[in-house]
Design a protein around this motif. Structure first.
Motif, short mmCIF file in Angstrom:
data_model
loop_
_atom_site.label_atom_id
_atom_site.label_comp_id
_atom_site.label_asym_id
_atom_site.label_seq_id
_atom_site.Cartn_x
_atom_site.Cartn_y
_atom_site.Cartn_z
N ASP A 1 0.79 -1.23 0.00
CA ASP A 1 0.00 0.00 0.00
C ASP A 1 0.83 1.28 0.00
O ASP A 1 0.27 2.39 -0.01
CB ASP A 1 -1.00 0.01 1.15
CG ASP A 1 -0.35 0.08 2.53
OD1 ASP A 1 0.89 0.19 2.62
OD2 ASP A 1 -1.11 0.02 3.54
N GLY A 2 2.15 1.15 -0.04
CA GLY A 2 3.00 2.32 -0.25
C GLY A 2 3.24 2.59 -1.72
O GLY A 2 3.90 3.56 -2.09
N SER A 3 2.71 1.73 -2.58
CA SER A 3 2.80 1.92 -4.03
C SER A 3 1.45 2.39 -4.56
O SER A 3 0.43 2.28 -3.88
CB SER A 3 3.21 0.61 -4.72
OG SER A 3 2.18 -0.36 -4.66
N PRO A 4 1.41 2.93 -5.79
CA PRO A 4 0.12 3.35 -6.36
C PRO A 4 -0.86 2.19 -6.45
O PRO A 4 -0.46 1.02 -6.54
CB PRO A 4 0.51 3.86 -7.76
CG PRO A 4 1.96 4.22 -7.65
CD PRO A 4 2.54 3.23 -6.69
N THR A 5 -2.14 2.50 -6.43
CA THR A 5 -3.13 1.45 -6.66
C THR A 5 -3.08 1.04 -8.13
O THR A 5 -2.76 1.85 -9.00
CB THR A 5 -4.55 1.92 -6.29
OG1 THR A 5 -4.91 3.03 -7.12
CG2 THR A 5 -4.63 2.33 -4.83
N PRO A 6 -3.37 -0.22 -8.44
CA PRO A 6 -3.29 -0.68 -9.82
C PRO A 6 -4.18 0.14 -10.76
O PRO A 6 -5.38 0.32 -10.49
CB PRO A 6 -3.76 -2.14 -9.73
CG PRO A 6 -3.41 -2.55 -8.34
CD PRO A 6 -3.68 -1.33 -7.51
N GLY A 7 -3.60 0.65 -11.83
CA GLY A 7 -4.31 1.48 -12.78
C GLY A 7 -4.04 2.95 -12.62
O GLY A 7 -4.26 3.74 -13.54
N ALA A 8 -3.56 3.36 -11.43
CA ALA A 8 -3.16 4.74 -11.22
C ALA A 8 -1.76 4.94 -11.79
O ALA A 8 -1.03 3.97 -12.06
CB ALA A 8 -3.19 5.09 -9.73
N LEU A 9 -1.37 6.18 -11.99
CA LEU A 9 -0.05 6.47 -12.55
C LEU A 9 1.05 5.99 -11.62
O LEU A 9 1.03 6.29 -10.42
CB LEU A 9 0.09 7.98 -12.78
CG LEU A 9 1.38 8.44 -13.45
CD1 LEU A 9 1.47 7.91 -14.88
CD2 LEU A 9 1.46 9.97 -13.45
#
Length: 207
Positions: free
Chosen positions: A96-104
């Protein structure tokens, strides 16, 4: 945000980027494809508003799993799914420290290759993916984002390419990570990491 994350992981060292696989065998279907067989990233054409992921489906390797939510351990390393109990040991998890899938940016999903207690796990055949294979991520807003595999690589854990995996990119990307390579029985862990690089190619809502 991504710059801070990259620095944090770089300071944490290779241990922040490896999975604690404890089994005695690794993926058997295929070795990662060479770089020459990779596809160019799909570009920035498919980017959607953030929404947390809840499910991962990869038909090419028969992966169909709910997604756990993973954070950071007290020492700053990235959490991995627990190997102590089922079904957690056989589920993948979104960091959850990374972008959500599909976001930039590069969304990161991790899973074990196997374990001594339960045998082959969710990403046992991850290295068998090839460029062009499709990966689907279902999200809390009811949408499904489809990614296309760009390339598959294997890296020694002490030479993990932090910037390439976690750094800024100009499109909605996905990173699938597990252990691979030779199993070190003395250390009870694999010597390498498998990383699948993918790019979003479509997004839509289910019926």
């Amino acid at each position: 945000m991504l710059v801070v994350l990259t620095v944090l992981l770089a300071l944490a060292g290779a241990g922040a980027l490896v999975l604690a696989g404890t089994g005695a065998s690794g993926p058997t279907r295929a070795e990662p494809v060479p770089a020459a067989a990779s596809l160019a990233p799909a570009g920035a054409g498919v980017v959607v508003a953030p929404a947390d992921p809840v499910r991962l489906d990869i038909s090419a390797i028969d992966v169909h799993t709910p997604l756990l939510t993973l954070g950071l351990n007290p020492d700053g390393t990235v959490e991995v799914p627990s190997l102590d109990t089922m079904p957690e040991a056989n589920q993948a998890g979104w960091y959850d420290g990374s972008p959500t899938p599909g976001a930039l940016g590069p969304s990161v999903i991790l899973g074990h290759v196997d374990s001594a207690r339960f045998g082959p796990s969710v990403f046992y055949d991850l290295a068998a993916l090839v460029p062009g294979d499709r990966v689907e991520v279902t999200r809390t807003d009811g949408s499904t984002v489809t990614f296309q595999v760009d390339s598959v690589a294997r890296y020694p854990k002490d030479a993990f390419p932090t910037d390439a995996v976690y750094g800024d990119i100009d499109h909605a990307g996905l990173r699938l990570i597990t252990c691979g390579g030779e199993f070190d029985r003395a250390a009870r862990s694999y010597k390498d990491n498998i990383v699948v690089y993918a790019s979003a190619v479509s997004a839509g809502r289910g019926e």
